[in-house]
Design a protein around this motif. Structure first.
Motif, PDB file in Angstrom:
ATOM      1  N   SER A 237     -70.776   1.095   0.762  1.00 16.27           N
ATOM      2  CA  SER A 237     -72.125   0.827   0.958  1.00 16.27           C
ATOM      3  C   SER A 237     -72.959   0.233  -0.211  1.00 16.27           C
ATOM      4  O   SER A 237     -74.108  -0.090   0.176  1.00 16.27           O
ATOM      5  CB  SER A 237     -72.625   2.288   1.553  1.00 16.27           C
TER       6      SER A 237
ATOM      7  N   ARG B 269     -61.822   7.888  -4.436  1.00 15.91           N
ATOM      8  CA  ARG B 269     -62.247   9.299  -4.097  1.00 15.91           C
ATOM      9  C   ARG B 269     -61.110  10.338  -4.518  1.00 15.91           C
ATOM     10  O   ARG B 269     -60.016   9.799  -4.724  1.00 15.91           O
ATOM     11  CB  ARG B 269     -62.376   9.686  -2.675  1.00 15.91           C
TER      12      ARG B 269
ATOM     13  N   GLN C  93     -62.212  -0.348   2.260  1.00 14.64           N
ATOM     14  CA  GLN C  93     -63.288  -0.162   3.015  1.00 14.64           C
ATOM     15  C   GLN C  93     -63.635  -1.298   3.276  1.00 14.64           C
ATOM     16  O   GLN C  93     -63.608  -2.344   2.571  1.00 14.64           O
ATOM     17  CB  GLN C  93     -64.274   0.760   2.578  1.00 14.64           C
TER      18      GLN C  93
ATOM     19  N   GLU D  46     -67.465  -2.626   4.228  1.00 10.13           N
ATOM     20  CA  GLU D  46     -68.837  -2.565   4.770  1.00 10.13           C
ATOM     21  C   GLU D  46     -69.493  -3.703   5.347  1.00 10.13           C
ATOM     22  O   GLU D  46     -68.933  -4.949   5.063  1.00 10.13           O
ATOM     23  CB  GLU D  46     -69.767  -2.304   3.492  1.00 10.13           C
TER      24      GLU D  46
ATOM     25  N   PHE E 160     -74.708  10.090   8.810  1.00 10.94           N
ATOM     26  CA  PHE E 160     -74.310   9.598   7.712  1.00 10.94           C
ATOM     27  C   PHE E 160     -76.006   9.299   7.239  1.00 10.94           C
ATOM     28  O   PHE E 160     -76.992   8.556   7.822  1.00 10.94           O
ATOM     29  CB  PHE E 160     -74.057   8.087   7.685  1.00 10.94           C
TER      30      PHE E 160
ATOM     31  N   PHE F 252     -77.381   7.592   5.208  1.00 12.68           N
ATOM     32  CA  PHE F 252     -77.981   6.003   5.220  1.00 12.68           C
ATOM     33  C   PHE F 252     -78.130   5.472   6.488  1.00 12.68           C
ATOM     34  O   PHE F 252     -78.940   4.040   6.198  1.00 12.68           O
ATOM     35  CB  PHE F 252     -77.115   5.204   4.192  1.00 12.68           C
ATOM     36  N   VAL F 253     -78.252   6.156   7.514  1.00 11.02           N
ATOM     37  CA  VAL F 253     -78.491   5.348   9.081  1.00 11.02           C
ATOM     38  C   VAL F 253     -79.185   6.474   9.591  1.00 11.02           C
ATOM     39  O   VAL F 253     -79.011   7.600   9.634  1.00 11.02           O
ATOM     40  CB  VAL F 253     -77.183   4.896   9.658  1.00 11.02           C
TER      41      VAL F 253
ATOM     42  N   GLY G   6     -71.252   3.596  12.067  1.00  9.02           N
ATOM     43  CA  GLY G   6     -72.029   2.736  11.734  1.00  9.02           C
ATOM     44  C   GLY G   6     -73.623   3.387  12.347  1.00  9.02           C
ATOM     45  O   GLY G   6     -73.718   4.559  12.565  1.00  9.02           O
ATOM     46  N   GLY G   7     -74.550   2.451  12.051  1.00  8.53           N
ATOM     47  CA  GLY G   7     -76.043   3.156  12.477  1.00  8.53           C
ATOM     48  C   GLY G   7     -76.933   2.171  12.266  1.00  8.53           C
ATOM     49  O   GLY G   7     -76.557   1.058  11.812  1.00  8.53           O
TER      50      GLY G   7
ATOM     51  N   GLY H 226     -69.295   0.893   8.307  1.00  5.99           N
ATOM     52  CA  GLY H 226     -68.184   0.708   7.221  1.00  5.99           C
ATOM     53  C   GLY H 226     -67.018   1.446   7.474  1.00  5.99           C
ATOM     54  O   GLY H 226     -66.898   2.715   7.671  1.00  5.99           O
TER      55      GLY H 226
HETATM   56  N1  DAH Z   1     -70.086   4.701   3.709  1.00  7.69           N
HETATM   57  C1  DAH Z   1     -69.528   5.643   4.684  1.00  7.69           C
HETATM   58  C2  DAH Z   1     -68.275   6.402   4.160  1.00  7.69           C
HETATM   59  O1  DAH Z   1     -67.693   6.092   3.374  1.00  7.69           O
HETATM   60  C3  DAH Z   1     -69.237   4.857   5.893  1.00  7.69           C
HETATM   61  C4  DAH Z   1     -70.297   4.348   6.488  1.00  7.69           C
HETATM   62  C5  DAH Z   1     -70.564   4.986   7.616  1.00  7.69           C
HETATM   63  C6  DAH Z   1     -70.702   3.129   6.145  1.00  7.69           C
HETATM   64  C7  DAH Z   1     -71.703   4.580   8.450  1.00  7.69           C
HETATM   65  C8  DAH Z   1     -72.037   2.708   6.944  1.00  7.69           C
HETATM   66  C9  DAH Z   1     -72.427   3.257   8.043  1.00  7.69           C
HETATM   67  O2  DAH Z   1     -72.718   1.500   6.747  1.00  7.69           O
HETATM   68  O3  DAH Z   1     -73.368   2.938   8.744  1.00  7.69           O
HETATM   69  O4  DAH Z   1     -68.168   7.515   4.474  1.00  7.69           O
END
Ligand code: DAH
Length: 344
Positions: A177, A201, A215, A217, A256, A258-259, A290-291, A314
């Protein structure tokens, strides 16, 4: 005395013949022992000297010394040439090695299943007008968390078991992200991109978890972007990846930072209709979080959230690759075992 001189000549001849037949370094040592050693004919002749007259000794003595010196020097010199020749031919062999030569029976290399899947995923998104972006794996606290609406000391940071580094405020990125904000800051709108890449992680490793995984994104920022665009993009992508004309998706709320709003997008299990071990008998699979990009994230990227909107997602690339190819243990993916890799 004449008899001794004849023997000296025949020893010399025998020595030269043996020398010519030499194939290995060790044979030089053996030759030295048999022609100069205690049980050699030369030593026998030296021992016989005492039976000769003084005059005879004057002739035979120097002849024997000459033979001895001849054998010693010749062995040394030939041995040296032998070593040099060997080294030269090894170098020549290397220089003449033709990397393009075809060897019957040799198998050709191919792309790792992960790379094959990434190429396919990239093609699907390229066909929808997306570009492919990259970002640093060694990332700052700001891009990995703060800019994504996860402030310092916010409990949402606990969702990510982060590998911190001994460089202050630097870490191994926990998700892809961060590239959202990085590209918003540097690129023109509209912006549609995917970012496949490695993430890290601090996880205990087992069949479904690894401390390093992939991942992907994705995000689209423009005027009037809505959730409908997100859902349609998710469905189009999943249908193409799993080669289905029809593939239902289901939307649930998900959090999440960021959304807003955030979703979990599930797909119908592509492998069964009634429930199977892959979908844990539910016929649904959680694959696509997502979102709508949070206004704070757009702001961090220098974008006015009153004018523009965007969606982001993501998904776990490693997990999707495992699903696509029916791989049951994430450790196979990065294990580098030929027996596994040759199946793809
Ligand atoms: N970055 C998140 C994670 O690693 C995954 C993710 C979720 C990315 C929702 C996004 C999103 O852009 O909208 O858990």
């Amino acid at each position: 005395m004449d008899e001794i001189l004849t023997r000296i000549v025949s020893i010399k001849e025998a020595f030269q013949q043996n020398l010519q037949a030499i194939q290995t370094l060790k044979e030089f040592d053996d030759l030295k022992v048999s022609f100069l050693g205690k049980k050699s004919q030369l030593q026998a002749l030296l021992a016989e000297m005492k039976n000769l007259t003084v005059d005879s000794r004057r002739v035979v003595g120097p002849a024997l010394q000459e033979l001895k010196a001849f054998i010693e020097n010749t062995i040394e010199q030939t041995r040296q040439e032998f070593v040099e020749k060997k080294a030269r031919s090894a170098i020549e062999k290397e220089q003449n090695f033709d990397v393009t030569a075809y060897k019957p029976g040799i198998s050709f290399g191919k792309l790792h299943p992960y790379s094959q899947a990434v190429e396919e995923i990239e093609d699907i998104f390229l066909s929808m007008g997306y570009e492919i972006l990259d970002g640093p794996e060694f990332e700052s606290d700001f891009y990995n968390f703060t800019a994504l609406n996860i402030p310092q000391d916010h409990p949402a940071r606990d969702m990510y078991d982060t590998f911190w580094t001994n460089k202050k405020s630097m870490l191994m990125r926990t998700h892809t992200s961060p590239v959202q904000v990085r590209s918003m800051q540097t690129k023109q709108l509209p912006l549609a991109a995917i970012v496949p890449g490695r993430t890290y992680r601090h996880e205990a490793v087992d069949a479904t978890h690894d401390f390093m995984f992939m991942q992907c994104e994705g995000f689209f920022v423009d005027k009037d972007v809505t959730v409908a665009h997100l859902f349609a993009t998710a469905q189009t992508f999943l249908k193409q990846l799993f080669k289905k004309d029809e593939l239902d998706i289901r939307i649930r709320p998900g959090f999440f930072p960021f959304v807003e709003p955030g979703f979990e997008i599930d797909m119908r299990c592509p492998f069964c209709t009634q429930g199977c071990s892959v979908c844990k008998r539910s016929t649904w699979m959680e694959v696509f979080p997502g979102g709508m990009i949070h206004p704070n994230v757009l702001k961090a990227g220098g974008i006015d959230p009153d004018v523009y909107s965007g969606f982001a997602f993501g998904f776990g690339l490693s997990r999707l690759v495992m699903l696509k190819y029916g791989i049951d243990d994430i450790r196979h993916l990065y294990g580098g075992k030929l027996r596994f890799l040759e199946q793809f």
